[in-house]
Design a protein around this motif. Sequence first.
Motif, PDB file in Angstrom:
ATOM      1  N   VAL A 154      41.408  70.995   9.142  1.00  0.00           N
ATOM      2  CA  VAL A 154      40.210  70.768   9.965  1.00  0.00           C
ATOM      3  C   VAL A 154      40.438  69.573  10.880  1.00  0.00           C
ATOM      4  CG1 VAL A 154      37.727  70.365   9.950  1.00  0.00           C
ATOM      5  CG2 VAL A 154      38.785  71.648   8.084  1.00  0.00           C
ATOM      6  N   GLY A 155      40.198  69.782  12.179  1.00  0.00           N
ATOM      7  CA  GLY A 155      40.486  68.727  13.148  1.00  0.00           C
ATOM      8  C   GLY A 155      41.983  68.535  13.274  1.00  0.00           C
ATOM      9  N   CYS A 156      42.680  69.632  13.499  1.00  0.00           N
ATOM     10  CA  CYS A 156      44.145  69.650  13.407  1.00  0.00           C
ATOM     11  C   CYS A 156      44.848  69.111  14.642  1.00  0.00           C
ATOM     12  CB  CYS A 156      44.631  71.060  13.119  1.00  0.00           C
ATOM     13  SG  CYS A 156      44.321  72.240  14.451  1.00  0.00           S
ATOM     14  N   GLY A 157      44.093  68.802  15.702  1.00  0.00           N
ATOM     15  CA  GLY A 157      44.725  68.302  16.914  1.00  0.00           C
ATOM     16  C   GLY A 157      45.705  69.311  17.477  1.00  0.00           C
ATOM     17  N   ALA A 158      46.853  68.811  17.908  1.00  0.00           N
ATOM     18  CA  ALA A 158      47.874  69.691  18.487  1.00  0.00           C
ATOM     19  C   ALA A 158      48.820  70.232  17.425  1.00  0.00           C
ATOM     20  CB  ALA A 158      48.657  68.947  19.558  1.00  0.00           C
ATOM     21  N   GLY A 159      48.409  70.160  16.154  1.00  0.00           N
ATOM     22  CA  GLY A 159      49.176  70.794  15.089  1.00  0.00           C
ATOM     23  C   GLY A 159      50.146  69.895  14.362  1.00  0.00           C
ATOM     24  N   LEU A 214      44.010  71.308  22.868  1.00  0.00           N
ATOM     25  CA  LEU A 214      44.866  71.016  21.715  1.00  0.00           C
ATOM     26  C   LEU A 214      45.115  72.266  20.887  1.00  0.00           C
ATOM     27  CD1 LEU A 214      43.477  67.547  20.626  1.00  0.00           C
ATOM     28  CD2 LEU A 214      45.249  68.119  22.290  1.00  0.00           C
ATOM     29  N   VAL A 215      44.125  73.135  20.798  1.00  0.00           N
ATOM     30  CA  VAL A 215      44.316  74.431  20.145  1.00  0.00           C
ATOM     31  C   VAL A 215      45.435  75.205  20.845  1.00  0.00           C
ATOM     32  CG1 VAL A 215      43.235  76.682  19.737  1.00  0.00           C
ATOM     33  CG2 VAL A 215      41.965  74.575  19.267  1.00  0.00           C
ATOM     34  N   ASP A 216      45.394  75.203  22.166  1.00  0.00           N
ATOM     35  CA  ASP A 216      46.424  75.916  22.934  1.00  0.00           C
ATOM     36  C   ASP A 216      47.801  75.311  22.698  1.00  0.00           C
ATOM     37  OD1 ASP A 216      44.404  77.503  23.949  1.00  0.00           O
ATOM     38  OD2 ASP A 216      44.233  76.379  25.832  1.00  0.00           O
ATOM     39  N   GLN A 217      47.883  73.985  22.674  1.00  0.00           N
ATOM     40  CA  GLN A 217      49.170  73.327  22.420  1.00  0.00           C
ATOM     41  C   GLN A 217      49.706  73.677  21.038  1.00  0.00           C
ATOM     42  OE1 GLN A 217      49.451  69.087  23.196  1.00  0.00           O
ATOM     43  NE2 GLN A 217      47.995  69.216  24.880  1.00  0.00           N
ATOM     44  N   ALA A 218      48.836  73.641  20.042  1.00  0.00           N
ATOM     45  CA  ALA A 218      49.271  73.937  18.673  1.00  0.00           C
ATOM     46  C   ALA A 218      49.785  75.366  18.563  1.00  0.00           C
ATOM     47  CB  ALA A 218      48.112  73.708  17.699  1.00  0.00           C
ATOM     48  N   ASN A 219      49.079  76.310  19.164  1.00  0.00           N
ATOM     49  CA  ASN A 219      49.501  77.710  19.081  1.00  0.00           C
ATOM     50  C   ASN A 219      50.793  77.956  19.856  1.00  0.00           C
ATOM     51  OD1 ASN A 219      47.585  78.808  17.335  1.00  0.00           O
ATOM     52  ND2 ASN A 219      46.066  78.997  18.981  1.00  0.00           N
ATOM     53  N   GLU A 220      50.969  77.253  20.959  1.00  0.00           N
ATOM     54  CA  GLU A 220      52.234  77.379  21.695  1.00  0.00           C
ATOM     55  C   GLU A 220      53.409  76.890  20.849  1.00  0.00           C
ATOM     56  OE1 GLU A 220      51.644  75.223  25.302  1.00  0.00           O
ATOM     57  OE2 GLU A 220      50.173  76.651  26.105  1.00  0.00           O
ATOM     58  N   LYS A 221      53.195  75.780  20.134  1.00  0.00           N
ATOM     59  CA  LYS A 221      54.261  75.257  19.266  1.00  0.00           C
ATOM     60  C   LYS A 221      54.551  76.207  18.118  1.00  0.00           C
ATOM     61  CE  LYS A 221      53.126  70.413  20.247  1.00  0.00           C
ATOM     62  NZ  LYS A 221      52.541  69.153  19.687  1.00  0.00           N
TER      63      LYS A 221
END
Length: 272
Positions: free
Chosen positions: A53-58, A80-87
């Motif tokens: 929860v509140g994971c930032g950029a992963g 940040l959701v988009d950045q995390a999923n891209e990673k």
Amino acid sequence: MTSMTPEMESLKIRLKATWEAGDYGVFATYLLTGALEFFKRLNIPLGTTLLDVGCGAGQLTIPAAESGIDVTGIDLAQNLVDQANEKLTSKGFQPTVHQGDAESLDFPDASFDTVMSLIGSMFAPRPELVASEIVRVCKPGGQIIMGNWTPEGHIGQMFKVIGSHVPPPAIFPSPLLWGKEDVVRERFGDSVTDLQITKRSYPFRYPMPPSGVVDFFIEYYGPTLRAYGSLSDEAKPNFRNDLIELWSRNNLATDGATYVEAEYIEVIGIRA
């Protein structure tokens, strides 16, 4: 989700914009060491269903996936959701991070073996909802884990400096209350048992002096960037100088770089 007053609705819109400001993905680069220290101590078993929860950029979602944990992340900030999923995708994992609100988790009751929040959900403005939602989506007998800055620690001091220049809205209880043991115990009440609360130190290491660290925060860290941007040109130097003084006072490095140990509490309990 409980109904919101217009004032609270406006606040939550501003909070989302704050966390989407700057670039937390860049900012969190220097947070990774402390985050991994926190994560490794948990020894979460392979195959565990985990909500971050509140994971930032992963910063922990990705190591969890790499450890064989069935992890789902949520964060308020869409960028940040988009950045995390891209990673995640670049590493061969399914994108499992969603835009969401810690006060209203979009998951059925008892969905996860473990619910974790490292320096994330403490910043939601209605802590009673955060506590009840974390408990609700965790399976009975599952783990509830948090890491929260203390009021006395370096980051707690930093938010007090920021607040002295840009006071927070009156309806927003201090996020730093999540860093007080008695408050955590009261918020979870009987819904969490075997609650262990331990003070830890989070390392902040930067290859630049305190003045450079403050400029880095102003450029990349949403709360600092937004606070600085809200000030008049005449007030901005005092804001920056007060932060430099704080980082200089707590700096343990002697080589021109910056090393600060920031106190937080590690919270681990069992969902009743």
